[in-house]
Design an enzyme around this catalytic site. Structure first.
Site, short mmCIF file in Angstrom:
data_model
loop_
_atom_site.label_atom_id
_atom_site.label_comp_id
_atom_site.label_asym_id
_atom_site.label_seq_id
_atom_site.Cartn_x
_atom_site.Cartn_y
_atom_site.Cartn_z
NE ARG A 54 -14.41 13.53 -22.49
CZ ARG A 54 -15.16 14.63 -22.40
NH1 ARG A 54 -15.18 15.49 -23.40
NH2 ARG A 54 -15.88 14.86 -21.33
CE1 TYR A 106 -7.04 10.60 -12.08
CE2 TYR A 106 -7.60 11.92 -13.99
CZ TYR A 106 -6.94 10.85 -13.43
OH TYR A 106 -6.17 10.03 -14.23
CB ALA A 138 -16.44 6.87 -22.53
CG ASP A 151 -1.90 1.13 1.23
OD1 ASP A 151 -1.71 2.09 0.45
OD2 ASP A 151 -2.86 1.06 2.02
CE LYS A 167 -3.36 11.21 -12.56
NZ LYS A 167 -2.51 10.10 -12.08
NE ARG A 212 -10.46 16.82 -21.72
CZ ARG A 212 -10.17 17.55 -20.65
NH1 ARG A 212 -9.98 18.83 -20.74
NH2 ARG A 212 -10.07 16.97 -19.47
P1 NAD Z 1 -5.77 1.43 -12.88
O1 NAD Z 1 -6.77 1.78 -11.82
O2 NAD Z 1 -6.02 0.23 -13.71
O3 NAD Z 1 -4.30 1.35 -12.25
C1 NAD Z 1 -3.93 2.05 -11.08
C2 NAD Z 1 -3.33 1.04 -10.13
O4 NAD Z 1 -2.94 1.75 -8.93
C3 NAD Z 1 -4.32 -0.06 -9.70
O5 NAD Z 1 -3.83 -1.33 -10.04
C4 NAD Z 1 -4.45 0.12 -8.21
O6 NAD Z 1 -4.58 -1.09 -7.49
C5 NAD Z 1 -3.14 0.81 -7.87
N1 NAD Z 1 -3.26 1.47 -6.58
C6 NAD Z 1 -4.29 2.22 -6.12
N2 NAD Z 1 -4.09 2.57 -4.84
C7 NAD Z 1 -2.89 2.01 -4.48
C8 NAD Z 1 -2.14 2.01 -3.29
N3 NAD Z 1 -2.58 2.66 -2.19
N4 NAD Z 1 -0.96 1.36 -3.26
C9 NAD Z 1 -0.52 0.68 -4.36
N5 NAD Z 1 -1.19 0.65 -5.52
C10 NAD Z 1 -2.36 1.31 -5.58
O7 NAD Z 1 -5.66 2.75 -13.80
P2 NAD Z 1 -4.93 2.93 -15.21
O8 NAD Z 1 -5.99 3.23 -16.20
O9 NAD Z 1 -3.97 1.83 -15.46
O10 NAD Z 1 -4.14 4.28 -14.94
C11 NAD Z 1 -2.75 4.30 -14.60
C12 NAD Z 1 -2.30 5.73 -14.39
O11 NAD Z 1 -2.54 6.51 -15.58
C13 NAD Z 1 -3.03 6.45 -13.26
O12 NAD Z 1 -2.13 7.29 -12.59
C14 NAD Z 1 -4.06 7.27 -13.99
O13 NAD Z 1 -4.47 8.39 -13.23
C15 NAD Z 1 -3.30 7.66 -15.25
N6 NAD Z 1 -4.21 7.98 -16.38
C16 NAD Z 1 -4.98 6.99 -16.93
C17 NAD Z 1 -5.83 7.32 -17.99
C18 NAD Z 1 -6.70 6.26 -18.63
O14 NAD Z 1 -7.41 6.60 -19.59
N7 NAD Z 1 -6.69 5.00 -18.20
C19 NAD Z 1 -5.89 8.62 -18.47
C20 NAD Z 1 -5.11 9.60 -17.86
C21 NAD Z 1 -4.24 9.27 -16.83
#
Ligand code: NAD
Length: 316
Positions: free
Chosen positions: A215, A145, A189, A51, A149, A278
């Site tokens: 988007r 959010y 989405a 964690d 960031k 966007r």
């Molecule tokens: P995801 O939720 O699949 O992956 C995030 C991971 O972080 C998860 O596996 C979760 O278990 C882990 N996590 C959460 N809390 C935690 C903790 N306390 N300790 C350890 N691990 C923890 O999301 P994703 O889509 O793979 O996104 C990855 C990154 O990219 C994120 O930072 C997200 O904000 C960023 N992002 C994603 C998108 C998208 O479209 N998916 C767009 C913009 C930015």
């Protein structure tokens, strides 16, 4: 010498694909996450369940001689989650980001990658010219959010200045692909629409908003390629990674329906849509040789069958 990387968030959608890419590129990789990947076992050489809200866990996660850190761990979801879990996002993601960057600075890593988001930008009018990375200021993100960031970006930049590591910050556009979250309230989405269309029996689906929000969506393989190019480059400032293909939500529904081979009529219902428009410059990432290989139709052709398969197996 084999490079050693730690991927935080390696149990998630983008993190698990990134681990695979780093392994393919010859890295030794340690994955860190609060959970294992949901769909396939992580290809990481080592996987630590931790964690990252706990400072000691972040320190332990980065021990050993680590060259590169990829920080993707976040409390994360689509618009529904972002609007309903503001304090959870602010609290958890901020703790994670501060703990990991502090641990990386103490451990003396060479390069630090942060996954940021185009949610750092303000809302836009239809037809407005592209925003460049510098246009994130004066800042006016639409949701908490995005503010988190932006703060995380500034934390990485300031730690990099003080501790002398190389910062790499990507602002991801919406990413989709197989093995992404497709149900449970955190899906985005393309996955939500794919699930609804796969489940639809009467040819209708409910969709939030009126279909006019615009988007762009980047396919997972292209995004991961952009991340690797950015980290290997000498670009230290935030960099958008996405595509130049923009669609309205109504067009997205049509494209998913076409991929599914179904006649679908959307029923527009009130819901958290987020910003109206966007339009981002990808000049910076493209200057590094990045060029998306998947347009939306090609990406959905990979993604829809995977989600339809998940729907089918969860039903029976
Ligand atoms: P995801 O939720 O699949 O992956 C995030 C991971 O972080 C998860 O596996 C979760 O278990 C882990 N996590 C959460 N809390 C935690 C903790 N306390 N300790 C350890 N691990 C923890 O999301 P994703 O889509 O793979 O996104 C990855 C990154 O990219 C994120 O930072 C997200 O904000 C960023 N992002 C994603 C998108 C998208 O479209 N998916 C767009 C913009 C930015």
């Amino acid at each position: 010498m084999t490079k050693r990387a730690v991927v935080c968030g390696a149990g998630g959608f983008i993190g698990s694909h990134l681990v695979q890419r780093l392994v393919d590129d010859g890295y030794w990789v340690r994955g860190v996450d609060i959970k294992h990947p949901e769909w396939t076992a992580s290809p990481a050489h080592e996987f630590v369940v931790a964690d990252l809200r706990e400072p000691q866990a972040a320190t332990a996660a980065l021990n050993g001689d680590i060259h590169e850190v990829y920080q993707l761990a976040a409390d994360m979801g689509g618009m529904g989650f972002i609007h309903n879990a503001e304090t959870q996002i602010m609290h958890n993601s901020m703790l994670i980001n501060l703990n990991v960057v502090e641990a990386a600075a103490t451990a003396g890593v060479e390069r630090y990658f942060l996954a940021s988001s185009v949610c750092v930008y303000r809302d836009m009018e239809l037809g407005e010219a592209e925003l460049t990375e510098e246009d994130a200021y004066p800042a006016a993100p639409d949701n908490e959010y995005g503010w988190e960031k932006l703060y995380a970006e500034r934390a990485v930049a300031s730690y990099a200045r003080e501790h002398g590591f190389e910062p790499r910050i990507a602002r991801f556009q919406n990413c989709y692909g197989p093995e992404g979250t497709w149900n449970g309230g955190r899906e985005k989405a393309p996955a939500a629409l794919s699930r609804k269309i796969a489940e639809s029996v009467d040819g209708t689906i409910e969709v939030w908003g009126d279909g006019s929000a615009v988007r762009s969506f980047v396919y997972i393989e292209d995004l991961v390629d952009g991340v690797r190019r950015l980290v290997d480059s000498d670009v230290r400032s935030p960099t958008n990674i996405g595509t130049r293909e923009y669609v309205s939500v109504e067009q997205l529904v049509g494209l998913v329906a076409e991929t599914a081979g179904k006649e679908i009529t959307p029923v527009w219902v009130p819901g958290p849509v987020g910003v109206q428009n966007r339009n981002f410059s990808n000049d910076r990432i493209e200057s590094l040789g990045y060029e998306p290989r998947f347009d939306l139709a090609a990406g959905l052709a990979e993604t829809y069958p995977w989600i339809a398969g998940q729907v089918a197996s969860s039903n029976g």
